[in-house]
Design a protein around this motif. Structure first.
Motif, mmCIF file in Angstrom:
data_model
loop_
_atom_site.group_PDB
_atom_site.id
_atom_site.type_symbol
_atom_site.label_atom_id
_atom_site.label_comp_id
_atom_site.label_asym_id
_atom_site.label_seq_id
_atom_site.Cartn_x
_atom_site.Cartn_y
_atom_site.Cartn_z
ATOM 1 N N GLY A 1 0.801 -1.225 0.000
ATOM 2 C CA GLY A 1 0.000 0.000 0.000
ATOM 3 C C GLY A 1 0.827 1.264 0.000
ATOM 4 O O GLY A 1 0.418 2.295 -0.524
ATOM 5 N N TRP A 2 2.016 1.188 0.556
ATOM 6 C CA TRP A 2 2.871 2.368 0.596
ATOM 7 C C TRP A 2 3.294 2.820 -0.799
ATOM 8 O O TRP A 2 3.571 3.994 -1.013
ATOM 9 N N LEU A 3 3.331 1.891 -1.764
ATOM 10 C CA LEU A 3 3.685 2.288 -3.133
ATOM 11 C C LEU A 3 2.636 3.231 -3.726
ATOM 12 O O LEU A 3 2.969 4.256 -4.329
ATOM 13 N N ALA A 4 1.368 2.874 -3.531
ATOM 14 C CA ALA A 4 0.296 3.766 -3.993
ATOM 15 C C ALA A 4 0.296 5.049 -3.180
ATOM 16 O O ALA A 4 0.025 6.129 -3.711
ATOM 17 N N GLY A 5 0.620 4.948 -1.886
ATOM 18 C CA GLY A 5 0.698 6.140 -1.043
ATOM 19 C C GLY A 5 1.788 7.093 -1.501
ATOM 20 O O GLY A 5 1.591 8.306 -1.534
ATOM 21 N N LEU A 6 2.942 6.550 -1.861
ATOM 22 C CA LEU A 6 4.021 7.404 -2.374
ATOM 23 C C LEU A 6 3.603 8.110 -3.658
ATOM 24 O O LEU A 6 3.977 9.259 -3.897
ATOM 25 N N ALA A 7 2.830 7.429 -4.467
ATOM 26 C CA ALA A 7 2.378 8.036 -5.718
ATOM 27 C C ALA A 7 1.404 9.183 -5.467
ATOM 28 O O ALA A 7 1.214 10.034 -6.333
ATOM 29 N N ALA A 8 0.800 9.222 -4.282
ATOM 30 C CA ALA A 8 -0.159 10.278 -3.966
ATOM 31 C C ALA A 8 0.499 11.504 -3.340
ATOM 32 O O ALA A 8 -0.173 12.514 -3.133
ATOM 33 N N LEU A 9 1.780 11.417 -3.026
ATOM 34 C CA LEU A 9 2.449 12.561 -2.416
ATOM 35 C C LEU A 9 2.514 13.723 -3.394
ATOM 36 O O LEU A 9 2.705 13.523 -4.598
#
Length: 155
Positions: free
Chosen positions: A135-143
């Motif tokens: 999930g952190w991969l998608a979270g990083l993309a939202a930064l």
């Protein structure tokens, strides 16, 4: 550009579920510990976008995996916010996707109530693990991204 930047978490999620559709089986066979849920009859990994069944699986399972993958992508697409909301949406999507897959697996196996509850508990645990792991991969993309400006003298 703004549209692509706003949809980057969705693009990352689509790439993740597409990778699980294409490489999920080889990942499980190469990393032995990932085969434990499948040995127990539970979904292994995240659902993958598939166009044909893999191995001995049925068309129903291939369709279920694809629908579950689209549920995951849809929840990430509906997330508005930064890193934590997108991570939370991915985690929720992973849990819901694995619960959907477990329900279909339990129905296909015609299990009793106890085994059905076991399928659901295992899917919940599996969804939580994979949601946290990726999930952190998608979270990083939202930064938010900084805008780069050209130097003052550049023409």
């Amino acid at each position: 550009m703004s549209l692509a930047r706003n949809r980057l978490p969705v693009i990352v999620t689509v790439l993740i579920v597409a990778a699980f559709g294409v490489f999920g089986v080889s990942l499980v066979t190469r990393v032995g510990y990932l085969a434990v849920p499948a040995a127990l009859g539970l979904p292994s990994g995240l659902p993958g976008l598939r166009f044909v069944p893999v191995g001995e699986t049925t068309w129903l399972m291939a369709l279920t995996d694809s629908v579950a993958a689209l549920v995951l992508v849809a929840l990430v697409a509906l997330a508005r916010g930064g890193f934590w909301r997108t991570c939370g949406a991915f985690l929720t999507g992973a849990v819901l996707a694995d619960l959907l897959r477990a329900v279909v697996l339990a129905q296909t196996a015609s299990t009793g109530l106890g085994a059905y509850a076991g399928y659901l508990a295992g899917a919940l645990a599996s969804g939580l693990v994979w949601g946290v792991a990726l999930g952190w991969l998608a979270g990083l993309a939202a930064l938010p991204r900084k805008k780069h400006h050209a130097p003052a003298g550049a023409g």
